[in-house]
Design a protein around this motif. Sequence first.
Motif, mmCIF file in Angstrom:
data_model
loop_
_atom_site.group_PDB
_atom_site.id
_atom_site.type_symbol
_atom_site.label_atom_id
_atom_site.label_comp_id
_atom_site.label_asym_id
_atom_site.label_seq_id
_atom_site.Cartn_x
_atom_site.Cartn_y
_atom_site.Cartn_z
ATOM 1 N N TYR A 237 -6.263 8.192 5.825
ATOM 2 C CA TYR A 237 -7.115 7.523 4.849
ATOM 3 C C TYR A 237 -7.146 6.032 5.155
ATOM 4 O O TYR A 237 -6.144 5.466 5.587
ATOM 5 C CB TYR A 237 -6.568 7.729 3.429
ATOM 6 C CG TYR A 237 -6.413 9.172 3.027
ATOM 7 C CD1 TYR A 237 -7.410 9.818 2.310
ATOM 8 C CD2 TYR A 237 -5.266 9.888 3.369
ATOM 9 C CE1 TYR A 237 -7.273 11.145 1.933
ATOM 10 C CE2 TYR A 237 -5.125 11.220 2.995
ATOM 11 C CZ TYR A 237 -6.118 11.843 2.282
ATOM 12 O OH TYR A 237 -5.983 13.161 1.917
ATOM 13 N N ARG A 238 -8.282 5.398 4.866
ATOM 14 C CA ARG A 238 -8.441 3.968 5.153
ATOM 15 C C ARG A 238 -9.020 3.257 3.927
ATOM 16 O O ARG A 238 -9.878 3.800 3.235
ATOM 17 C CB ARG A 238 -9.374 3.782 6.332
ATOM 18 C CG ARG A 238 -9.628 2.335 6.711
ATOM 19 C CD ARG A 238 -10.433 2.233 7.985
ATOM 20 N NE ARG A 238 -9.600 2.700 9.093
ATOM 21 C CZ ARG A 238 -10.063 3.363 10.150
ATOM 22 N NH1 ARG A 238 -11.334 3.644 10.260
ATOM 23 N NH2 ARG A 238 -9.241 3.743 11.105
ATOM 24 N N ALA A 239 -8.531 2.030 3.704
ATOM 25 C CA ALA A 239 -9.072 1.196 2.627
ATOM 26 C C ALA A 239 -8.928 -0.271 3.011
ATOM 27 O O ALA A 239 -8.068 -0.634 3.813
ATOM 28 C CB ALA A 239 -8.330 1.460 1.321
ATOM 29 N N ASP B 224 -4.327 1.776 6.752
ATOM 30 C CA ASP B 224 -4.454 3.198 7.083
ATOM 31 C C ASP B 224 -3.173 3.890 6.646
ATOM 32 O O ASP B 224 -2.072 3.430 6.973
ATOM 33 C CB ASP B 224 -4.642 3.410 8.585
ATOM 34 C CG ASP B 224 -5.994 2.936 9.088
ATOM 35 O OD1 ASP B 224 -6.768 2.372 8.302
ATOM 36 O OD2 ASP B 224 -6.269 3.128 10.277
ATOM 37 N N PRO C 22 0.804 -1.231 0.000
ATOM 38 C CA PRO C 22 0.000 0.000 0.000
ATOM 39 C C PRO C 22 0.837 1.280 0.000
ATOM 40 O O PRO C 22 0.511 2.229 -0.710
ATOM 41 C CB PRO C 22 -0.830 -0.111 1.278
ATOM 42 C CG PRO C 22 -0.852 -1.568 1.592
ATOM 43 C CD PRO C 22 0.462 -2.107 1.113
ATOM 44 N N GLU D 191 2.556 4.651 6.280
ATOM 45 C CA GLU D 191 1.579 3.594 6.522
ATOM 46 C C GLU D 191 1.473 3.442 8.033
ATOM 47 O O GLU D 191 2.469 3.174 8.697
ATOM 48 C CB GLU D 191 2.066 2.295 5.874
ATOM 49 C CG GLU D 191 1.107 1.147 6.004
ATOM 50 C CD GLU D 191 1.664 -0.104 5.361
ATOM 51 O OE1 GLU D 191 1.402 -0.315 4.168
ATOM 52 O OE2 GLU D 191 2.370 -0.864 6.059
ATOM 53 N N TYR E 270 -9.452 4.832 -1.216
ATOM 54 C CA TYR E 270 -9.244 5.183 0.193
ATOM 55 C C TYR E 270 -10.279 6.218 0.591
ATOM 56 O O TYR E 270 -10.606 7.109 -0.187
ATOM 57 C CB TYR E 270 -7.849 5.787 0.411
ATOM 58 C CG TYR E 270 -6.739 4.772 0.457
ATOM 59 C CD1 TYR E 270 -6.289 4.286 1.684
ATOM 60 C CD2 TYR E 270 -6.129 4.312 -0.699
ATOM 61 C CE1 TYR E 270 -5.251 3.359 1.745
ATOM 62 C CE2 TYR E 270 -5.104 3.387 -0.640
ATOM 63 C CZ TYR E 270 -4.672 2.917 0.577
ATOM 64 O OH TYR E 270 -3.654 2.003 0.628
ATOM 65 N N GLN E 271 -10.752 6.113 1.820
ATOM 66 C CA GLN E 271 -11.665 7.108 2.372
ATOM 67 C C GLN E 271 -10.925 7.903 3.446
ATOM 68 O O GLN E 271 -10.277 7.316 4.323
ATOM 69 C CB GLN E 271 -12.880 6.433 2.995
ATOM 70 C CG GLN E 271 -13.747 5.729 1.983
ATOM 71 C CD GLN E 271 -14.952 5.091 2.623
ATOM 72 O OE1 GLN E 271 -14.949 4.754 3.798
ATOM 73 N NE2 GLN E 271 -16.004 4.923 1.845
ATOM 74 N N GLN E 272 -11.034 9.218 3.386
ATOM 75 C CA GLN E 272 -10.400 10.067 4.383
ATOM 76 C C GLN E 272 -11.269 10.057 5.634
ATOM 77 O O GLN E 272 -12.485 10.207 5.547
ATOM 78 C CB GLN E 272 -10.248 11.487 3.824
ATOM 79 C CG GLN E 272 -9.390 12.397 4.663
ATOM 80 C CD GLN E 272 -10.192 13.222 5.645
ATOM 81 O OE1 GLN E 272 -11.324 13.576 5.382
ATOM 82 N NE2 GLN E 272 -9.606 13.518 6.778
ATOM 83 N N MET F 115 -6.397 9.841 -3.639
ATOM 84 C CA MET F 115 -6.660 8.769 -2.680
ATOM 85 C C MET F 115 -8.037 8.136 -2.926
ATOM 86 O O MET F 115 -8.189 6.924 -2.806
ATOM 87 C CB MET F 115 -6.528 9.287 -1.253
ATOM 88 C CG MET F 115 -5.103 9.700 -0.885
ATOM 89 S SD MET F 115 -3.896 8.374 -1.058
ATOM 90 C CE MET F 115 -4.295 7.402 0.402
ATOM 91 N N LYS G 2 -7.994 -3.615 1.083
ATOM 92 C CA LYS G 2 -7.379 -4.025 -0.184
ATOM 93 C C LYS G 2 -7.387 -5.539 -0.300
ATOM 94 O O LYS G 2 -7.065 -6.246 0.654
ATOM 95 C CB LYS G 2 -5.925 -3.517 -0.261
ATOM 96 C CG LYS G 2 -5.791 -2.006 -0.261
ATOM 97 C CD LYS G 2 -6.285 -1.452 -1.565
ATOM 98 C CE LYS G 2 -6.034 0.042 -1.681
ATOM 99 N NZ LYS G 2 -6.335 0.534 -3.021
#
Length: 131
Positions: free
Chosen positions: A119-121, A68, A4, A49, A97-99, A92, A123
Amino acid sequence: MIDPLGEVYEELSGNVELLALMGNENVFTIAVPDDYQKFESAPIIRINEINNSRSAWADDAVVSIDVDIQIDIWTRDYETLSQLTFKVDQIMANLEYQQYNGITNKDPDIGLLRKARRYRATKEVEVDINL
């Protein structure tokens, strides 16, 4: 396995529009080199990260991870900070990714404005079933 931090670095450091807004190529991972930690080097972006944990399994193999990422942006003025933040948010979002968190302050060590955003995703991880 997915990287990431590398993925985000590639997208930010290779984005022509972002680099044009910055007027330089000061995008770093993990740490900003000492020679760049000064007012004259702005704008500066650092990518870290802050979480990378397994989130789903199938047949005892990891199939997804939660990630994150924190991105710090240092600039001399608020207008540039806002423009760069908007562009980073777009990049992003394109990476899914969501802030979810952020702070704006002044870095007392170098006198620059700083915006830190997280930001979070989730994957997906490629699984080789032939192992």
